[in-house]
Design a protein around this motif. Structure first.
Motif, PDB file in Angstrom:
ATOM      1  N   TYR A  22       7.075  -3.909  -0.579  1.00  0.00           N
ATOM      2  CA  TYR A  22       7.929  -4.804  -1.368  1.00  0.00           C
ATOM      3  C   TYR A  22       9.049  -4.021  -2.057  1.00  0.00           C
ATOM      4  CZ  TYR A  22       9.037  -8.418  -4.858  1.00  0.00           C
ATOM      5  OH  TYR A  22       9.673  -9.350  -5.644  1.00  0.00           O
ATOM      6  N   SER A  23       8.707  -2.894  -2.669  1.00  0.00           N
ATOM      7  CA  SER A  23       9.709  -2.081  -3.358  1.00  0.00           C
ATOM      8  C   SER A  23      10.742  -1.535  -2.379  1.00  0.00           C
ATOM      9  CB  SER A  23       9.034  -0.927  -4.103  1.00  0.00           C
ATOM     10  OG  SER A  23       8.196  -1.394  -5.128  1.00  0.00           O
ATOM     11  N   ASN A  24      10.279  -1.022  -1.233  1.00  0.00           N
ATOM     12  CA  ASN A  24      11.206  -0.496  -0.230  1.00  0.00           C
ATOM     13  C   ASN A  24      12.132  -1.589   0.284  1.00  0.00           C
ATOM     14  OD1 ASN A  24       9.947   1.967  -0.520  1.00  0.00           O
ATOM     15  ND2 ASN A  24       8.791   1.845   1.382  1.00  0.00           N
ATOM     16  N   PHE A  25      11.582  -2.781   0.482  1.00  0.00           N
ATOM     17  CA  PHE A  25      12.356  -3.933   0.956  1.00  0.00           C
ATOM     18  C   PHE A  25      13.493  -4.243  -0.017  1.00  0.00           C
ATOM     19  CE2 PHE A  25      12.983  -8.564   0.838  1.00  0.00           C
ATOM     20  CZ  PHE A  25      13.180  -8.889   2.171  1.00  0.00           C
ATOM     21  N   HIS A  26      13.165  -4.355  -1.304  1.00  0.00           N
ATOM     22  CA  HIS A  26      14.191  -4.741  -2.267  1.00  0.00           C
ATOM     23  C   HIS A  26      15.158  -3.602  -2.581  1.00  0.00           C
ATOM     24  CE1 HIS A  26      13.418  -8.901  -3.080  1.00  0.00           C
ATOM     25  NE2 HIS A  26      12.123  -8.663  -3.118  1.00  0.00           N
ATOM     26  N   GLN A  27      14.689  -2.365  -2.490  1.00  0.00           N
ATOM     27  CA  GLN A  27      15.627  -1.264  -2.642  1.00  0.00           C
ATOM     28  C   GLN A  27      16.644  -1.257  -1.504  1.00  0.00           C
ATOM     29  OE1 GLN A  27      13.529   2.511  -3.174  1.00  0.00           O
ATOM     30  NE2 GLN A  27      14.049   2.417  -5.349  1.00  0.00           N
ATOM     31  N   ARG A  28      16.191  -1.550  -0.295  1.00  0.00           N
ATOM     32  CA  ARG A  28      17.114  -1.591   0.838  1.00  0.00           C
ATOM     33  C   ARG A  28      18.113  -2.738   0.673  1.00  0.00           C
ATOM     34  NH1 ARG A  28      16.630   0.671   5.867  1.00  0.00           N
ATOM     35  NH2 ARG A  28      15.567   2.278   4.633  1.00  0.00           N
ATOM     36  N   LEU A  29      17.663  -3.878   0.158  1.00  0.00           N
ATOM     37  CA  LEU A  29      18.596  -4.972  -0.098  1.00  0.00           C
ATOM     38  C   LEU A  29      19.648  -4.564  -1.131  1.00  0.00           C
ATOM     39  CD1 LEU A  29      16.326  -8.162  -0.163  1.00  0.00           C
ATOM     40  CD2 LEU A  29      17.838  -7.384   1.666  1.00  0.00           C
TER      41      LEU A  29
ATOM     42  N   TYR B 121       7.488  -8.515 -11.009  1.00  0.00           N
ATOM     43  CA  TYR B 121       7.426  -7.130 -10.533  1.00  0.00           C
ATOM     44  C   TYR B 121       8.759  -6.704  -9.921  1.00  0.00           C
ATOM     45  CZ  TYR B 121       5.773  -2.948  -8.133  1.00  0.00           C
ATOM     46  OH  TYR B 121       5.620  -1.646  -7.704  1.00  0.00           O
ATOM     47  N   ARG B 122       9.482  -7.650  -9.354  1.00  0.00           N
ATOM     48  CA  ARG B 122      10.759  -7.323  -8.714  1.00  0.00           C
ATOM     49  C   ARG B 122      11.717  -6.659  -9.694  1.00  0.00           C
ATOM     50  NH1 ARG B 122      14.356 -11.516  -5.041  1.00  0.00           N
ATOM     51  NH2 ARG B 122      16.155 -10.154  -4.698  1.00  0.00           N
ATOM     52  N   ALA B 123      11.671  -7.066 -10.965  1.00  0.00           N
ATOM     53  CA  ALA B 123      12.564  -6.484 -11.972  1.00  0.00           C
ATOM     54  C   ALA B 123      12.239  -5.009 -12.226  1.00  0.00           C
ATOM     55  CB  ALA B 123      12.465  -7.270 -13.273  1.00  0.00           C
ATOM     56  N   GLN B 124      11.041  -4.566 -11.831  1.00  0.00           N
ATOM     57  CA  GLN B 124      10.638  -3.181 -12.051  1.00  0.00           C
ATOM     58  C   GLN B 124      11.034  -2.262 -10.901  1.00  0.00           C
ATOM     59  OE1 GLN B 124       6.417  -2.936 -13.104  1.00  0.00           O
ATOM     60  NE2 GLN B 124       6.464  -5.064 -13.820  1.00  0.00           N
ATOM     61  N   VAL B 125      11.518  -2.836  -9.802  1.00  0.00           N
ATOM     62  CA  VAL B 125      11.908  -2.009  -8.652  1.00  0.00           C
ATOM     63  C   VAL B 125      13.144  -1.202  -9.037  1.00  0.00           C
ATOM     64  CG1 VAL B 125      12.688  -2.007  -6.256  1.00  0.00           C
ATOM     65  CG2 VAL B 125      10.952  -3.661  -7.010  1.00  0.00           C
ATOM     66  N   PRO B 126      13.060   0.125  -8.996  1.00  0.00           N
ATOM     67  CA  PRO B 126      14.206   0.939  -9.440  1.00  0.00           C
ATOM     68  C   PRO B 126      15.379   0.847  -8.471  1.00  0.00           C
ATOM     69  CG  PRO B 126      12.490   2.344  -8.521  1.00  0.00           C
ATOM     70  CD  PRO B 126      11.914   0.952  -8.577  1.00  0.00           C
ATOM     71  N   ALA B 127      16.563   0.893  -9.019  1.00  0.00           N
ATOM     72  CA  ALA B 127      17.765   0.874  -8.188  1.00  0.00           C
ATOM     73  C   ALA B 127      17.901   2.210  -7.464  1.00  0.00           C
ATOM     74  CB  ALA B 127      18.990   0.612  -9.046  1.00  0.00           C
ATOM     75  N   PRO B 128      18.343   2.210  -6.226  1.00  0.00           N
ATOM     76  CA  PRO B 128      18.537   3.468  -5.501  1.00  0.00           C
ATOM     77  C   PRO B 128      19.665   4.285  -6.114  1.00  0.00           C
ATOM     78  CG  PRO B 128      19.427   1.618  -4.247  1.00  0.00           C
ATOM     79  CD  PRO B 128      18.708   1.032  -5.416  1.00  0.00           C
TER      80      PRO B 128
END
Length: 349
Positions: free
Chosen positions: A78-85, A190-197
């Protein structure tokens, strides 16, 4: 012989609307990239059964994972997915609907535990059985979210308790299968916790002395989109038959190779800007056989609603070719720009 296994289905939501409402080629590039990313994020020994349109079908035989480990696997995907987006949204050089709305895609997970049977079809191994059907039916449920982890009751019993997520118990009735109980954890918070690349350094370009200028009777957006569309390059680059490209959307650091009049060129997008009335695009071009590299810089200005002024210059990086070679290359580019003008005016991207 049937064997016990965890069945895991990461499913990209919003795919149908994404492909129907936007440019299909770039939508396909983006979704393919995301599906490959999910597969590459598998670190817990799941076997890849198949890619099913907008979803990935995994299974893992043997002793089931604990809930914390299974959930961590899902959260990593999930984290990798949203970081790629985030990367796609930040670095896209394309103005098409697919590239501009990719961040609207979401990801959910279905996990079920039961019996599967592996069968060989041609050179491929497929997993079948009633529990495979149950797992797929669970994709349609009454959960009021597009991003969650859903564990069927048999899966809950197999993986036990654990992990930091909060779970809600529910169930859904299915034709022929009956009522299936499950636990679900909403991932939207949890999505809000995904760090920006980490952002790449900003590119500062210097203008070169070798330049061209051309007026094109087409709107600014059409000229820009035609220019950045790598798949369309053979239509206006004389001497290029095929393009070997990375299967990503058009964005910063995307690389494509082409053989141009017998010479290999490695092209990397390094800048893309689009605003009302003006646009800019640049590529770094490496010519390994000639030991040359350059930056091809394109600037576009809207003359009016239906015409655009295209300016082009070359900034050589390091050694420059002899003057006669530079003049020949610029003359070839001028001829290609006439083809580019015709494509923009008759068949814009």
């Amino acid at each position: 012989m049937a064997e016990k296994a965890i069945i895991l289905i990461p499913d990209i939501s919003g795919y149908t609307e994404f492909t129907n409402a936007t440019e299909i080629d770039h939508a396909a590039h983006i979704v393919t990239e995301l599906l490959e990313l999910i597969v590459d994020s598998n670190t817990t020994g799941f076997s890849l059964a198949e890619i099913e349109g907008d979803a990935v079908l995994f299974y893992r035989k043997g002793e089931p994972l604990g809930r914390a480990e299974l959930v961590d696997q899902c959260l990593q995907m999930y984290s990798n997915f949203h970081q790629r987006l985030m990367v796609i949204e930040r670095d896209t050089v394309c103005q098409c609907g697919a590239c501009q709305t990719a961040s609207n895609l979401t990801l959910k997970f279905i996990a079920h535990f039961g019996y599967i049977k592996e069968i060989k079809v041609a050179r491929f191994v497929k997993a079948t059985g009633m529990d495979m059907i149950v797992a797929h039916r669970l994709l349609k449920n009454n959960v009021g979210s597009n991003e969650y982890i859903l564990l069927s009751q048999p899966c809950c019993e197999a993986v036990g308790d654990g992990g930091s997520l909060e779970w809600t118990k529910s169930s859904h009735a299915y034709d022929t299968i009956g009522d299936i109980a499950f636990e679900v954890s909403d991932l939207r918070s949890y999505r809000a916790q995904v760090p920006a690349p980490v952002a790449p350094p900003r590119v500062v370009l210097e203008k070169g002395d070798d330049n061209l200028e051309l007026r094109i009777d087409a709107p600014l957006r059409a000229v820009y989109q035609t220019l950045i569309n790598v798949d369309k390059r053979p239509a206006w680059l004389d001497g290029v038959d095929t393009i070997d490209r990375e299967m990503t959307s058009e964005r910063i650091n995307m690389r494509h190779n082409c053989v141009f009049h017998g010479m290999k060129l490695v092209n990397t997008a390094i800048l893309g800007e689009f605003a009302e009335g003006q646009a800019r695009y640049a590529e770094k071009v490496e010519i390994p056989d000639a030991r040359l590299s350059l930056v091809a810089n394109y600037e576009m200005e809207a003359v009016d609603e239906s015409s655009t002024l295209l300016k082009f210059d070359v900034n050589w990086l390091g050694a420059e070719p002899p003057l006669e070679n530079k003049q020949g290359m610029l003359a070839g580019q001028a001829a290609n720009f006439e083809l580019f003008k015709r494509v923009c005016e008759t068949d814009p991207a």
